[in-house]
Design a protein around this motif. Structure first.
Motif: not given
Lengths: 244, 299
Positions: A8-13, A16-21, A63-65
């Motif tokens: 994992x290099x990045x895991x940011x919202x 409110x509930x969708x993240x980009x990793x 990108x996940x919710x």
């Protein structure tokens, strides 16, 4: 398919509930936008399938919710941590049928795989229109990212708080050469009805294995039942039995 | 490797590891990942006389240390399996395969087995008598000793290959079903199939699986499976294949200590497609650690 341990290099919202990793690691098994990876998440038995948003030689973006225990656990992971993944699963979108002016239609968390698709269609010099549907303004993501690719971007929200009011079907262009859709089944069915041109639709399902062994996810087609994970997740409009 | 060999009903297996039916398709997906000839054999997808589309979606749910499935025996039917899957398999797998058969009447079981018995690639018939049926008044063939015996007799009457009856764990006394099958002429037994379970989604307040109930598998069921293998191995004089939650070489040894001649691996293949390969590679080291010279002479 290839088993890859991503870092994992990045895991940011993004909302409110969708993240980009962002994940670093071998992407050689990924050959088309619309494919997915199947992640092993600590404390859970089954892997969790997540579509690939974009990828290059060094890694990929998902990108996940957060909708359940799996995605909740995923949202709590930090850069540097490892993720065991089956990479390059599914068929992905076929770019060869796009025509001059394809439209990409995404609903909510169905939007991400369209980004990698839009990028590649733009590189081919197509006039890409992207129609994004969300529930409300606070849930909108990647509008600017698509715009930065040079696409024409149209956004709708169900409550009208951003862009046009209504469903994504309200903002579709009149005569696209082809469509690519990803979203909930009601959205896919609405798009199927609304557009007479040829198209490709990406399906979502609870999966057992994600590589075609268990028959856990299937979709009825004119050629019999197909496996969403292996023969899909992208199905051609012409093979779906939705006319009835 | 000589020390891993076991004999299953007259056919030598290079090792006791057998991917379980329903988790390995007809072999093709896994053959793209590794040489499946390293397996003892594998049990192919449950096959019925007629093609089956299976149950509505969702068919899969997460469970603590396991999963629920209600696929509903989706398969192309025995004739297409013989015409298409077995020839395709012949190109990638050069050992006898275990044919897993399901049915909805005694006659259906017998007819499907009769057709597969004629295939040279088939080494064993594994008869699944734990699917809900419509013939016996809604009761599973595998939950009634008389029905289990009836299927066994009907299949044995029309086949020449070893017949392995696959037992359901959803019974009060699995040893009684096992004895009924053995007395009716079964050559071997395999167990356990999945345990009936259920999940409800708190958000929708509806069952997660469209079929409402599904079969539980994975490490969660391993102790239950082991106990049943132990009970059955003591109740009958025919070979027993142990399965249920097996995920490691240690689990394989434990199943064999409970009385299993060979061991099937199911759900583990779905979460780790290389599970059986790793188990086979790990076996010699685990045998060394516990002072086991050979897997065929140690009990």
């Amino acid at each position: 398919m290839r088993q890859v341990i991503y870092t994992i290099v990045e895991n940011t919202p993004l909302t409110a509930n969708v993240y980009r990793m962002r994940l670093r690691g071998d992407t050689s098994a990924i050959v088309a936008p619309g494919q997915f990876i199947n992640l092993q998440i600590g404390g859970l038995y089954l892997r969790r399938p997540i579509s690939v948003c974009d990828w290059d030689g060094d890694g990929l973006t998902i990108i996940y919710k957060v909708v359940g225990k799996g995605t909740e656990a995923l949202s709590g992971m930090a850069p540097g941590e490892a993720l065991d993944s089956l990479s390059g699963l599914g068929n992905g979108y076929d770019l060869t049928c796009a025509g001059e002016s394809p439209v990409l239609i995404g609903g909510g968390v169905g939007v991400p795989p369209l980004y990698g698709l839009a990028k590649r269609l733009m590189r081919q010099g197509r006039a890409v229109t992207v129609c994004l549907g969300f529930n409300t303004a606070s849930e909108v993501f990647y509008e600017d990212a698509f715009r930065a690719l040079g696409c024409e971007v149209r956004v709708s929200t169900v409550d009208g708080s951003h862009g046009a009011k209504g469903f994504v079907t309200a903002i579709l262009p009149e005569h696209p050469t082809h469509y690519y859709a990803c979203g909930s089944e009601p959205m896919l069915r609405a798009v199927f009805k609304a557009l007479p041109c040829s198209g490709q639709l990406s399906f979502e399902a609870r999966m057992g294995c994600g590589f075609g062994a268990c028959m856990g996810c299937t979709c009825e087609t004119i050629a019999g039942y197909k496996r969403i994970c292996r023969d899909g997740p992208v199905m051609r409009k012409e093979e779906l039995i939705w006319n009835a | 490797m000589e020390r891993l060999k076991v004999n299953l009903l007259g056919i030598e297996l290079s090792n006791p590891v057998i991917p379980a039916s329903g988790t390995f398709g007809y072999g093709r997906e896994f053959a793209e990942l590794y040489d499946i000839n390293i397996l003892g054999t594998f049990s192919f997808k449950g096959t019925t006389l007629h093609p089956r589309l299976g149950n509505p979606l969702p068919r899969i749910a997460e469970a603590p240390a396991g999963m629920l499935n209600a696929v509903g025996l989706q398969n192309p039917g025995v004739d297409r399996v013989i015409a298409e899957e077995l020839p395709a398999l012949a190109r990638i797998f050069h050992k006898p395969v275990m044919a897993n058969v399901s049915g909805f009447s005694v006659d259906e079981y017998a007819e499907t087995c009769r057709r597969l018995d004629a295939c040279v690639q088939v080494g064993w018939l594994e008869v699944n008598i734990s699917c809900p049926n419509v013939h016996g008044g809604g009761m599973s063939f595998g939950t009634d000793p008389a029905m289990a015996a009836a299927v066994t007799r009907a299949v044995k009457a029309v086949t020449t290959k070893p017949v392995i009856m696959k037992l359901s764990p959803n019974v009060t006394d699995i040893a009684a079903i096992a004895r009924a099958c053995a007395d009716a002429g079964a050559d071997g037994l395999s167990l356990i199939n999945t345990l009936m379970g259920m999940r409800i989604d708190l958000r929708t307040r509806r069952p997660v699986i469209a079929n409402v109930t599904g079969g539980l598998s994975g490490p969660a069921v391993f102790p239950v499976a082991l106990r049943m293998v132990y009970q059955v191995a003591r109740a009958v004089d025919i070979p027993v294949i142990g399965m249920g939650g097996v995920a490691s070489a240690e689990d394989v040894i434990e199943m064999m200590l409970a009385g299993a001649t060979a061991v099937e691996v199911g759900a583990a293949n779905l979460v780790d497609p290389f599970a059986c390969k790793k188990i086979i590679e790990d076996l010699p080291g685990v045998m060394d650690r516990y002072g086991i010279e050979r897997l065929d002479k140690w009990r």
